[in-house]
Enzyme design. Structure first.
Site, PDB file in Angstrom:
ATOM      1  N   CYS A   2       0.844  -1.305  -0.023  1.00  0.00           N
ATOM      2  CA  CYS A   2       0.025   0.065  -0.111  1.00  0.00           C
ATOM      3  C   CYS A   2       0.672   1.280  -0.082  1.00  0.00           C
ATOM      4  O   CYS A   2       2.023   1.192   0.509  1.00  0.00           O
ATOM      5  CB  CYS A   2      -0.833  -0.002   1.028  1.00  0.00           C
ATOM      6  SG  CYS A   2      -1.845  -1.363   1.503  1.00  0.00           S
ATOM      7  N   ARG A  27       5.462  -0.646  -6.250  1.00  0.00           N
ATOM      8  CA  ARG A  27       5.324  -1.148  -4.894  1.00  0.00           C
ATOM      9  C   ARG A  27       4.404  -2.708  -4.984  1.00  0.00           C
ATOM     10  O   ARG A  27       4.395  -3.314  -4.071  1.00  0.00           O
ATOM     11  CB  ARG A  27       4.982  -0.445  -3.963  1.00  0.00           C
ATOM     12  CG  ARG A  27       6.160   0.402  -3.440  1.00  0.00           C
ATOM     13  CD  ARG A  27       5.581   1.626  -2.787  1.00  0.00           C
ATOM     14  NE  ARG A  27       6.756   2.260  -1.794  1.00  0.00           N
ATOM     15  CZ  ARG A  27       6.889   1.666  -0.519  1.00  0.00           C
ATOM     16  NH1 ARG A  27       6.112   1.093   0.057  1.00  0.00           N
ATOM     17  NH2 ARG A  27       8.006   2.105  -0.084  1.00  0.00           N
ATOM     18  N   TRP A  73      -2.980  -2.867  -1.592  1.00  0.00           N
ATOM     19  CA  TRP A  73      -2.502  -4.132  -1.810  1.00  0.00           C
ATOM     20  C   TRP A  73      -3.374  -4.997  -0.783  1.00  0.00           C
ATOM     21  O   TRP A  73      -3.263  -5.179   0.432  1.00  0.00           O
ATOM     22  CB  TRP A  73      -0.979  -4.468  -1.394  1.00  0.00           C
ATOM     23  CG  TRP A  73      -0.375  -5.604  -2.140  1.00  0.00           C
ATOM     24  CD1 TRP A  73      -0.218  -6.051  -3.278  1.00  0.00           C
ATOM     25  CD2 TRP A  73      -0.110  -6.856  -0.987  1.00  0.00           C
ATOM     26  NE1 TRP A  73       0.342  -7.305  -3.145  1.00  0.00           N
ATOM     27  CE2 TRP A  73       0.348  -7.736  -2.124  1.00  0.00           C
ATOM     28  CE3 TRP A  73      -0.397  -6.884   0.309  1.00  0.00           C
ATOM     29  CZ2 TRP A  73       0.763  -9.200  -1.344  1.00  0.00           C
ATOM     30  CZ3 TRP A  73      -0.089  -8.431   0.653  1.00  0.00           C
ATOM     31  CH2 TRP A  73       0.749  -9.291   0.001  1.00  0.00           C
ATOM     32  N   ASN A  99      -2.286   2.322   5.760  1.00  0.00           N
ATOM     33  CA  ASN A  99      -1.459   1.468   5.350  1.00  0.00           C
ATOM     34  C   ASN A  99      -1.387   0.666   6.696  1.00  0.00           C
ATOM     35  O   ASN A  99      -1.192   1.115   7.663  1.00  0.00           O
ATOM     36  CB  ASN A  99      -0.240   1.724   4.950  1.00  0.00           C
ATOM     37  CG  ASN A  99      -0.030   2.389   3.486  1.00  0.00           C
ATOM     38  OD1 ASN A  99      -1.266   2.388   2.825  1.00  0.00           O
ATOM     39  ND2 ASN A  99       1.065   2.701   3.067  1.00  0.00           N
ATOM     40  N   GLY A 100      -1.182  -0.732   6.460  1.00  0.00           N
ATOM     41  CA  GLY A 100      -0.939  -1.689   7.637  1.00  0.00           C
ATOM     42  C   GLY A 100      -1.936  -2.602   7.917  1.00  0.00           C
ATOM     43  O   GLY A 100      -3.008  -2.680   7.058  1.00  0.00           O
ATOM     44  N   GLU A 477      18.220 -18.103  -5.422  1.00  0.00           N
ATOM     45  CA  GLU A 477      17.831 -16.891  -5.885  1.00  0.00           C
ATOM     46  C   GLU A 477      17.507 -16.842  -7.391  1.00  0.00           C
ATOM     47  O   GLU A 477      16.344 -16.164  -7.841  1.00  0.00           O
ATOM     48  CB  GLU A 477      19.024 -15.959  -6.069  1.00  0.00           C
ATOM     49  CG  GLU A 477      18.942 -14.446  -6.344  1.00  0.00           C
ATOM     50  CD  GLU A 477      17.654 -13.815  -5.934  1.00  0.00           C
ATOM     51  OE1 GLU A 477      17.010 -14.238  -4.917  1.00  0.00           O
ATOM     52  OE2 GLU A 477      17.391 -12.680  -6.393  1.00  0.00           O
ATOM     53  N   LYS A 481      13.830 -15.678  -8.913  1.00  0.00           N
ATOM     54  CA  LYS A 481      13.688 -14.500  -9.968  1.00  0.00           C
ATOM     55  C   LYS A 481      12.401 -15.031 -10.940  1.00  0.00           C
ATOM     56  O   LYS A 481      11.763 -14.374 -11.537  1.00  0.00           O
ATOM     57  CB  LYS A 481      14.820 -14.128 -10.613  1.00  0.00           C
ATOM     58  CG  LYS A 481      15.793 -13.179 -10.118  1.00  0.00           C
ATOM     59  CD  LYS A 481      15.421 -11.790  -9.571  1.00  0.00           C
ATOM     60  CE  LYS A 481      14.505 -11.738  -8.454  1.00  0.00           C
ATOM     61  NZ  LYS A 481      15.137 -11.456  -7.112  1.00  0.00           N
ATOM     62  N   GLU A 484       9.062 -15.512  -9.970  1.00  0.00           N
ATOM     63  CA  GLU A 484       7.998 -14.482  -9.428  1.00  0.00           C
ATOM     64  C   GLU A 484       7.744 -13.645 -10.631  1.00  0.00           C
ATOM     65  O   GLU A 484       6.891 -13.025 -10.716  1.00  0.00           O
ATOM     66  CB  GLU A 484       8.643 -13.699  -8.525  1.00  0.00           C
ATOM     67  CG  GLU A 484      10.058 -13.058  -8.610  1.00  0.00           C
ATOM     68  CD  GLU A 484      10.628 -12.189  -7.685  1.00  0.00           C
ATOM     69  OE1 GLU A 484       9.966 -11.463  -6.852  1.00  0.00           O
ATOM     70  OE2 GLU A 484      12.192 -11.956  -7.376  1.00  0.00           O
ATOM     71  N   HIS A 500      18.017 -37.956  -3.693  1.00  0.00           N
ATOM     72  CA  HIS A 500      17.282 -38.158  -2.387  1.00  0.00           C
ATOM     73  C   HIS A 500      15.864 -37.818  -2.681  1.00  0.00           C
ATOM     74  O   HIS A 500      15.047 -37.932  -1.641  1.00  0.00           O
ATOM     75  CB  HIS A 500      17.839 -37.432  -1.370  1.00  0.00           C
ATOM     76  CG  HIS A 500      19.292 -37.686  -1.105  1.00  0.00           C
ATOM     77  ND1 HIS A 500      19.611 -39.108  -0.553  1.00  0.00           N
ATOM     78  CD2 HIS A 500      20.364 -37.357  -1.342  1.00  0.00           C
ATOM     79  CE1 HIS A 500      20.927 -39.025  -0.503  1.00  0.00           C
ATOM     80  NE2 HIS A 500      21.595 -38.008  -1.085  1.00  0.00           N
ATOM     81  N   LYS A 595       6.323  -4.524  -3.758  1.00  0.00           N
ATOM     82  CA  LYS A 595       7.848  -4.351  -3.529  1.00  0.00           C
ATOM     83  C   LYS A 595       8.246  -4.176  -2.215  1.00  0.00           C
ATOM     84  O   LYS A 595       9.552  -4.803  -1.878  1.00  0.00           O
ATOM     85  CB  LYS A 595       8.062  -2.915  -4.458  1.00  0.00           C
ATOM     86  CG  LYS A 595       9.615  -2.805  -4.228  1.00  0.00           C
ATOM     87  CD  LYS A 595      10.516  -3.535  -5.104  1.00  0.00           C
ATOM     88  CE  LYS A 595      12.059  -3.103  -5.005  1.00  0.00           C
ATOM     89  NZ  LYS A 595      12.901  -4.499  -5.344  1.00  0.00           N
TER      90      LYS A 595
HETATM   91  C1  F6R Z   1      12.053 -10.687  -4.802  1.00  0.00           C
HETATM   92  C2  F6R Z   1      12.037  -9.776  -3.622  1.00  0.00           C
HETATM   93  C3  F6R Z   1      11.666 -10.058  -2.276  1.00  0.00           C
HETATM   94  C4  F6R Z   1      12.470  -9.186  -1.414  1.00  0.00           C
HETATM   95  C5  F6R Z   1      11.700  -9.409   0.104  1.00  0.00           C
HETATM   96  C6  F6R Z   1      12.568  -8.768   1.328  1.00  0.00           C
HETATM   97  O1  F6R Z   1      12.994 -10.284  -6.136  1.00  0.00           O
HETATM   98  O2  F6R Z   1      12.588  -8.778  -3.937  1.00  0.00           O
HETATM   99  O3  F6R Z   1      11.965 -11.551  -1.935  1.00  0.00           O
HETATM  100  O4  F6R Z   1      13.875  -9.710  -1.383  1.00  0.00           O
HETATM  101  O5  F6R Z   1      10.488  -9.212   0.077  1.00  0.00           O
HETATM  102  O6  F6R Z   1      12.479  -7.453   0.633  1.00  0.00           O
HETATM  103  P1  F6R Z   1      13.429  -6.339   1.548  1.00  0.00           P
HETATM  104  O7  F6R Z   1      14.714  -6.690   0.939  1.00  0.00           O
HETATM  105  O8  F6R Z   1      13.035  -5.179   1.142  1.00  0.00           O
HETATM  106  O9  F6R Z   1      13.343  -6.661   3.120  1.00  0.00           O
END
Ligand code: F6R
Length: 600
Positions: A2, A27, A73, A99-100, A477, A481, A484, A500, A595
């Site tokens: 949000c 975001r 959101w 927000n929250g 990682e 990527k 997502e 396994h 984000k």
């Molecule tokens: C994936 C991604 C998320 C963030 C996670 C933590 O591409 O961006 O997995 O890494 O939400 O976010 P931060 O680093 O802002 O605490």
């Protein structure tokens, strides 16, 4: 997640609010709305979907100079017009964006608001209805808000307008981020400085359980007891052009390309006048005094932590545990006698990580936050901060922050090792310079990774990434990527674990991307590739120069073996990017994701 914008001043609020919301689009959100107030009325416009849709319904004739805006959101209640913010009190006097999460909203509803007909399924609406209830009992707006706030359990950043206070926005926060921006003849409120950086670069941080009475030429901060708090504004170091895409089709591609520059910025930021790496002495002392380091993070930042553990253990000789924040908070491991905590967070606002930081501070342990955002909540609340210097990261899929986190962790480990008189055996500044050049080479080879993506991934339903040792962490990682942004089910596995259980998933044509950058496991990972190949998989090996064989699909430039995650991740980022593009997905704003994850 949000986002909030608010404006009170001499210009028309509408465009400032909408543009601010557009800056927060990255975001992640599912609906948006604005409310504008003049002397006689408040008009609310909200829509499910993108801000472009909201623009279509906003009445262009509204000419108010005060307004609040929101991107939602969904947490409580599905994405819909009625659940979108702003929400209004029963009589329409108060209008609120929030927000929250208000954890006790049902209790509050039952206790105080049984007679009120709610218009939405949100937890947020309870706040605006409570304020009106207390105002109806004879309190003025400020008192009614101050009476409401202590009743709210959970997190909130709120902005409220009141028909009976035409030139004012009331603002309050607890746990969720919120800033007040100061202008000449106007003031703004935003959940992120980026939303309003076009109109002002001067901001005032708000602390938890503070409220602000915002007029066009006056900012009054008060605590919940009503006492005035004085706080000077600071200049936000965000270059407005950093948050533009420029000629790039997507932020993600721009941010992948920025990685060499970020490496160079990090070298500069942590280098002293003698050309040596330097970090604050009190960080070094706190790390050296500890008998065990606990790294706490989420998602991509957690993956960077897994790599950082190797640096700290191998170079600085301190045992490290890496934990997912959301697990740590409800299942805290047995801590060592002298623990030291490192929180890794691009945004510095992630609620899961912040929850752990609060617990850790209650136990009186020292904590360092490694973040991209100076002044963020995690930075403010930890004892120490190390910045990533990556510039704003807008794409939801984190790329440059991941490599920046790894570089900063390498610097931390290196400096601690040196302060103990241990020789890490290599010159990190020199090696990071080589990394920056290697990243450039990879960014110049985009067509190779586009080919891999179009060959292996357009129609597949799943994809596996395998590696051993450091490569395994990068595989985690790479898989994150890909999943997502392309919605392909992707998983990273330790090569040795396949037999396994996981190997049962291999079918004819299953893409398996293997990393081979570590000499001591080079032949064993290649053995694992043979195992999956024999069962029909379609393998794609990415190796390091010096370890390559004829079967490899791409050979990375040679870099120091311990630092390979900094470059082996780049092809995986680019493959994910092109896979998303080929599958017609929204690269920068993938579905269901936000984000900055500011709710637990
Ligand atoms: C994936 C991604 C998320 C963030 C996670 C933590 O591409 O961006 O997995 O890494 O939400 O976010 P931060 O680093 O802002 O605490």
């Amino acid at each position: 997640m949000c986002g909030i914008t608010g404006y009170v001043g001499y210009e028309e609020a509408k465009e400032i609010l909408l543009k601010g919301l557009e800056k927060l689009e990255y975001r992640g959100y599912d609906s948006a709305g604005i409310a504008m107030m003049d002397e006689t009325e408040v008009q609310v416009f909200k829509e499910k979907g993108r801000i472009a849709r909201l623009r279509e319904v906003v009445d262009e004739h509204v000419k108010a100079h005060v307004g609040i805006g929101h991107t939602r959101w969904a947490t409580h209640g599905v994405p819909s017009r009625s659940n979108a913010h702003p929400h209004q009190s029963a009589s329409g006097r108060f209008t609120l964006v929030h927000n929250g999460v208000i954890e006790n909203y049902t209790l509050l509803q039952q206790k105080y608001l049984q007679d009120v007909l709610f218009q939405s399924d949100t937890d947020s609406e309870v706040v605006v209805q409570l304020i009106e209830k207390f105002a109806d009992e004879g309190m003025d707006a400020e008192e009614a808000i101050r009476k409401t706030l202590p009743l709210l359990e959970g997190s909130y950043a709120i902005a409220i307008i009141d028909m009976e206070n035409a030139g004012t926005i009331f603002v309050a926060k607890n746990k969720s981020p919120l800033l007040v921006g100061v202008g000449d003849g106007f003031n703004v409120v935003a959940s992120d400085a980026m939303a309003m950086i076009q109109v002002t670069d001067m901001y005032i941080e708000l602390m938890d359980q503070e409220m602000v009475i915002l007029k066009k030429d006056e900012v009054t901060i008060k605590n919940l007891a009503g006492e005035i708090v004085n706080r000077e504004p600071y200049k936000a170091e965000i270059d407005a052009s950093d948050i533009e895409k420029g000629t790039y089709p997507h932020y993600m591609l721009k941010e992948i390309d920025e990685q060499p520059l970020v490496m160079r910025k990090i070298i500069q930021a942590y280098q002293n006048e003698e050309g040596e790496l330097e970090i604050a002495e009190d960080i070094i002392e706190a790390v050296k005094e500890s008998d065990r380091i606990y790294i706490v993070a989420c998602g991509t930042s957690y993956h960077a932590g897994l790599v950082g553990k190797q640096f700290i253990e191998k170079l600085a000789g301190i045992p490290v545990e890496v934990h997912v924040a959301s697990e740590f908070s409800y299942n805290m491991p047995l801590l060592s006698e002298k623990p030291f905590f490192i929180f890794i967070s691009q945004s510095g606002e992630t609620a899961d990580s912040r929850g752990v930081l609060v617990q850790v501070k209650e136990l009186d342990h020292k904590a360092l936050t490694i973040t991209n955002v100076p002044g963020s909540t995690l930075s403010r609340e930890a004892d120490f901060t190390m910045l990533l210097h990556a510039g704003p990261e807008i794409a939801v899929a984190s790329t440059k922050a991941y490599t920046a986190q790894i570089a900063v962790l390498a610097i931390l480990a290196n400096v601690v090792a040196q302060s103990r008189g241990w020789n890490p055996g290599f010159d990190l500044i020199h090696e990071l310079g080589i990394i920056a050049n290697a990243m450039e080479t990879l960014c110049d080879s985009k067509e190779e990774f586009e080919k891999i993506a179009s060959e292996f991934l357009p129609f597949t339903r799943n994809c596996f990434f395998i590696g051993r040792s450091l490569d395994y962490f990068v595989c985690l990682e790479g898989a994150l990527k890909l999943k997502e942004i392309s919605y392909i089910q992707a998983e990273g596995f330790a090569g040795g674990e396949l037999k396994h259980g996981t190997i049962a998933l291999i079918e004819d044509g299953t893409p398996v991307i293997a990393l081979a950058t570590q000499e001591n496991v080079n032949w064993s990972i290649r053995g694992n590739v043979k195992e999956v190949g024999a069962r029909g998989a379609n393998p794609c090996i990415i190796s390091m120069a010096g370890l390559e064989t004829d079967e490899d699909r791409f050979v990375l430039p040679a870099v120091h073996e311990l630092l390979t995650p900094l470059i082996s991740v780049v092809p995986l980022q680019l493959i994910a990017y092109y896979a998303s593009l080929h599958r017609g997905c929204d690269v920068d704003k993938p579905r269901n994701l936000a984000k900055s994850v500011t709710v637990e």
